[in-house]
Design a protein around this motif. Structure first.
Motif, PDB file in Angstrom:
ATOM      1  N   THR A  79       1.065  -1.177   0.137  1.00  0.00           N
ATOM      2  CA  THR A  79       0.333   0.176   0.140  1.00  0.00           C
ATOM      3  C   THR A  79       1.159   1.099  -0.080  1.00  0.00           C
ATOM      4  N   HIS A  80       0.795   2.044  -1.059  1.00  0.00           N
ATOM      5  CA  HIS A  80       1.372   3.525  -1.326  1.00  0.00           C
ATOM      6  C   HIS A  80       0.899   4.120  -0.648  1.00  0.00           C
ATOM      7  N   PHE A  81       1.551   4.922  -0.036  1.00  0.00           N
ATOM      8  CA  PHE A  81       1.246   6.362   0.755  1.00  0.00           C
ATOM      9  C   PHE A  81       1.953   8.066  -0.293  1.00  0.00           C
ATOM     10  N   ASP A  82       1.789   8.214  -1.468  1.00  0.00           N
ATOM     11  CA  ASP A  82       2.099   8.637  -2.594  1.00  0.00           C
ATOM     12  C   ASP A  82       1.883  10.196  -2.288  1.00  0.00           C
ATOM     13  N   GLU A  83       0.685  10.878  -1.600  1.00  0.00           N
ATOM     14  CA  GLU A  83       0.763  12.574  -1.524  1.00  0.00           C
ATOM     15  C   GLU A  83       1.331  12.532  -0.860  1.00  0.00           C
ATOM     16  N   LEU A  84       2.272  12.975  -0.838  1.00  0.00           N
ATOM     17  CA  LEU A  84       3.328  13.973   0.253  1.00  0.00           C
ATOM     18  C   LEU A  84       2.341  15.622   0.392  1.00  0.00           C
ATOM     19  N   GLN A  85       2.089  14.715   1.949  1.00  0.00           N
ATOM     20  CA  GLN A  85       1.460  16.743   2.250  1.00  0.00           C
ATOM     21  C   GLN A  85       2.295  17.595   3.202  1.00  0.00           C
ATOM     22  N   ASP A  86       3.353  16.991   4.164  1.00  0.00           N
ATOM     23  CA  ASP A  86       4.088  18.440   4.062  1.00  0.00           C
ATOM     24  C   ASP A  86       5.857  17.982   5.007  1.00  0.00           C
TER      25      ASP A  86
END
Ligand SMILES: *[C@@H]1O[C@H](CO)[C@@H](O)[C@H](O)[C@H]1NC(C)=O
Ligand SMILES: *[C@@H]1O[C@H](CO)[C@@H](O)[C@H](O)[C@H]1NC(C)=O
Ligand SMILES: *[C@@H]1O[C@H](CO)[C@@H](O)[C@H](O)[C@H]1NC(C)=O
Ligand SMILES: *[C@@H]1O[C@H](CO)[C@@H](O)[C@H](O)[C@H]1NC(C)=O
Length: 803
Positions: A305-312
């Motif tokens: 499961t990739h977390f790709d949406e860099l937020q901060d």
């Protein structure tokens, strides 16, 4: 037995059983220990708010100036200066609007007048000793200026210079676009878009003595619809010539890099002394390289499961200025699967990737592969300096180096997080992470990084990661979850002041301020302080208070690593106190046969598991109450569905946290049999006919307004059986049930008074009389209890439950 009431209770029971069955009682590791609502925060004096101006919004651009004790905030059409001590005390504001002409042009171009054609402040950077550099979108026509703030705090100057500069390549046109900027040595590095349409994205360097420089235009290998999140200067060696600028952003995956549309998180690098090429890449970066940042968890099916949406991102400094730890917050791209994660990256890993193979492909229909050929010298990405390169400026670079750099901006290998996995993952919640700041806290047993994570629901999570055995096995402890805005809104800016020990938060609707620690909320006992495992707090002998590593006091008790109150607190107090006996609530409850009752007990710590023990009388053996058809254990307490006469006895509510057991509550339950109650109730028909509805008799659903309401609620529930509405409904049912019991008690009291009155007039059966006397005492007692409980319940609504 009222069938409706029975069905409702059964329904609630089923839902609760389902929750329990799903393991809610067992998996408490991800639950915040303390949860503070907006009201809790305000009333405990732990939140200061600036509620925003009616003609402004988007309080998203923060600049913290600890020396002058000010927080400068850029928003829609305004710049604010807040006092760090208390943001609501004395703040000043400067309106900075786009000119009417610009606003008209913006409107004619089809933009939304109120939401887009304003001046949204996007850049706020220290320029020199007296001035800040500030830029805004200027109604789709970016503008910049200088903001005078004075040299010293006493100067109290806050003035915008009338000189307006062109903001192209500094601030975006469109306020929605994510940009990042940093001003170093009089030069502004900005990742932004430089056109009205929002298509020409680039990393720019403007201002200063050099010609402006940027990334190659319209080349998706360089940047592919990037959204910038952060810019940082990180030295590469002790020689400033090697200084590099790192940019953190997300962008669309390069063509051929991913099947379908995907977002990738990136880290990009540039040399601070890059002046562009001589014959090719003129006024373009020659040292730009980028690499993918991975933050993923392995799935059971072998698919990550990739977390790709860099937020901060947040850079945590270490002893070595060349090697800060990069904390990054990510969310998932999926609309269906909502999740957030925090990953940590080391500079060593990042540098290794930039020194590794370049991504290469022979043409549009080829795969990206690691470049295997000869890499020209000096290696592209190396800064011109005496240390590594042996050349003076990028203008001296051989043509083949510049040509190679132009076609190979991406690295083949991605950067993996420390320990190859996130330090925090949250997937089972209705919020997502948006911001992060990290504080290094010195504790008795070592140094801890405490993370403050902002969410899109206006809450802050305070998390500490504690090594279990080694660095590679971190335990994440969610200390607190706090609501810091009056309504759910995404936290878009966050600054931490070490000097003030305060956190500042920005959103669309305002600015909030909260302390980093509130040791006193953890409780009034050493054990509670210790169980909290908050590195900021320690037991000082009398209370839970701020821990200072310098104060060498032997009485300080703290155990972050193990949170073991037995080793820390046992010599301080006698055992009774330690196990919570000192604060043990002891109460009596009366129940009516065949009705249900709820024994309320919820520990202050949401991490504690509760379990119940029963003993028939004080000397009898205690036995654990398991959830079954009649007994339902919930997070709020124990529900007993159909009371039996033999349920009378003592109920002990125990909280277990971190292997430490505390008895929170001792309830003595007495079950009154129905006949006697009925007897009592029917003795005075007039009183019974009063507007009191016995909770146990609800079968005819049209009888009274109250009953009708119940029936309607029940039916609407059957029509929409969503879990949350059932939950809410059960809450209400319990509340009502309590009210009914209260009313019933009052009724009996009335009956009692009436009986006493009658007694004086006629001779009564002595047995009944005695019985009535006994009951009178009991009901009176019950009523006293109810009063006390109402007071407590009222208090509990405001402050976290006190144990
Ligand atoms: C901040 O200032 C406001 C207004 O003067 C005051 O009501 C509040 O108590 C102060 N809060 C703190 C924490 O000092
Ligand atoms: C917005 O309203 C505040 C008062 O609430 C006022 O001081 C400020 O000048 C107004 N700003 C603009 C741009 O009109
Ligand atoms: C800082 O920059 C501003 C704007 O260029 C200039 O007016 C001011 O004199 C400078 N201050 C110092 C101390 O150099
Ligand atoms: C209580 O419920 C039991 C079982 O349903 C029943 O046998 C008994 O008669 C009820 N008692 C009263 C007083 O209603």
């Amino acid at each position: 037995m009222g069938s409706l009431w029975g069905s409702i209770m059964l329904l609630c029971g089923l839902v609760l059983l389902r929750i329990e069955g799903s393991g809610a009682q067992q998996t408490k590791d991800n639950v915040p220990r303390l949860k503070l609502s907006y009201k809790d925060m305000l009333e405990s004096n732990n939140l200061v708010t600036f509620e925003g101006l009616a003609n402004s919004s988007a309080y998203h651009t923060f600049l913290l100036d600890e020396e002058k004790g000010r927080l400068v905030v850029g928003a829609k059409d305004h710049i604010f200066s807040f006092n760090l001590l208390n943001i609501s005390r004395d703040y000043t504001q400067i309106p900075w609007l786009a000119s009417p002409t610009r606003r008209d042009e913006c409107k004619w171009a089809g933009k939304d007048l109120s939401r887009e054609c304003s001046n949204f402040i996007k850049v706020l950077q220290p320029f020199n000793q007296t001035h800040l550099y500030v830029c805004g979108t200027g109604a789709f026509h970016p503008v910049c200026s200088y903001l005078e703030v004075g040299k010293k705090p006493e100067d109290s100057v806050f003035k915008l210079e009338p000189l307006i500069e062109n903001g192209r390549g500094k601030s975006p046109y469109d306020p929605k676009l994510l940009t990042a900027s940093m001003l170093i040595d009089g030069e502004l590095y900005a990742g932004t878009s430089a056109d009205f349409m929002g298509r020409d994205f680039a990393i720019f360097r403007t201002l200063g003595k050099h010609h402006p420089i940027r990334t190659e235009q319209h080349d998706s290998r360089w940047l592919n619809d990037p959204r910038f999140v952060g810019v940082h200067l990180i030295p590469e060696s002790d020689n400033p010539e090697d200084d590099k600028i790192y940019l953190l952003f997300k962008e669309n995956a390069m063509d051929g890099e991913h099947a379908g549309k995907a977002t990738h998180a990136r880290i990009g690098q540039l040399c601070k002394n890059d002046l562009g090429g001589h014959r090719s890449l003129v006024n373009k970066w020659t040292t730009f390289l980028k690499a993918r940042l991975i933050c993923s968890v392995p799935g059971s099916n072998g698919i990550d499961t990739h977390f790709d949406e860099l937020q901060d991102v947040f850079l945590m400094s270490t002893k070595d200025p060349k090697s800060p730890i990069i904390y990054a917050v990510f969310t998932t791209s999926s609309n269906i699967f909502k999740g957030s994660a925090v990953c940590m990256y080391s500079m060593a890993d990042i540098r290794r990737v930039f020194l590794g193979p370049y991504a290469h492909r022979d043409g549009p229909n080829y795969q990206w592969v690691p470049f295997q050929g000869r890499v020209p010298y000096p290696r592209p990405g190396t800064c011109p300096s005496k240390t590594f390169g042996g050349f003076d400026t990028t203008k001296d670079l051989p043509d083949e180096v510049v040509t190679f750099a132009r076609s190979h901006p991406a690295m083949f290998n991605p950067v993996y997080p420390i320990n190859n996995r996130p330090i925090i993952v949250k997937t089972d919640v209705d919020y997502q992470f948006t911001q992060i700041v990290v504080d290094k806290v010195e504790a008795e047993d070592g140094q801890y990084d405490v993370m403050f994570i902002g969410t899109d629901m206006g809450t802050i999570l305070k998390v500490v990661s504690i090594p279990r055995g080694s660095w590679h096995d971190l335990e994440e402890v969610l200390l607190e979850e706090m609501t810091v805005f009056r309504e759910p809104t995404a936290i878009k800016a966050m600054e931490l002041s070490t000097k003030q020990q305060q956190l500042y938060l920005g959103s669309d609707i305002g600015v909030s301020q909260m302390p980093l620690h509130r040791c006193e909320v953890y409780g009034k006992a050493c054990a509670e302080c210790c169980l909290a495992r908050d590195p900021y707090c320690a037991w000082d002998g009398t209370e839970c208070s701020r821990y200072f590593p310098m104060a060498k006091r032997r009485t300080r008790r703290q155990d972050i690593r193990n949170g073991d109150p037995l080793t820390q607190c046992s010599d301080l107090q006698h055992h009774d106190e330690l196990s919570g006996q000192a604060t043990l609530l002891d109460k009596s409850v009366y129940g009516v046969e065949n009705s249900s009752t709820f024994l309320e007990c919820s520990p202050k710590s949401q991490r504690a598991l509760t379990y119940w023990q029963y003993q028939h009388s004080t000397d009898d053996r205690k036995q654990e109450i398991k959830s079954e058809e009649r007994f339902i254990r919930t997070d709020q307490g124990l529900l007993i569905r159909t009371l039996n006469k033999k349920d009378s006895g003592i109920y002990l509510c125990q909280a277990v946290e971190h292997g430490f057991i505390q008895t929170l509550l001792k309830v003595t339950l007495e079950v009154i049999d129905t006949e006697r109650l009925e007897d009592l109730l029917h003795r005075d028909e007039a009183a019974a006919a009063a507007a009191v509805v016995p909770a146990r008799d609800l079968s005819p659903p049209q009888e009274t307004p109250t009953q009708r309401l119940w029936y309607r609620d029940f039916l609407s529930l059957v029509n929409h059986p969503t879990l949350s509405s059932v939950d809410e409904f059960c809450e209400q049912v319990w509340k009502r049930e309590r009210k009914h019991r209260r009313q019933k008690a009052q009724l009996v009291q009335q009956v009692q008074t009436h009986q006493q009155h009658q007694q004086q007039q006629k001779v009564v059966n002595p047995r009944t009389h005695m019985h009535a006397q006994g009951l009178a005492a009991k009901w009176k007692h019950l009523q006293e209890r109810q009063k006390g409980r109402n007071r407590r319940t009222h208090e509990l609504e405001r402050a976290p439950r006190s144990v």
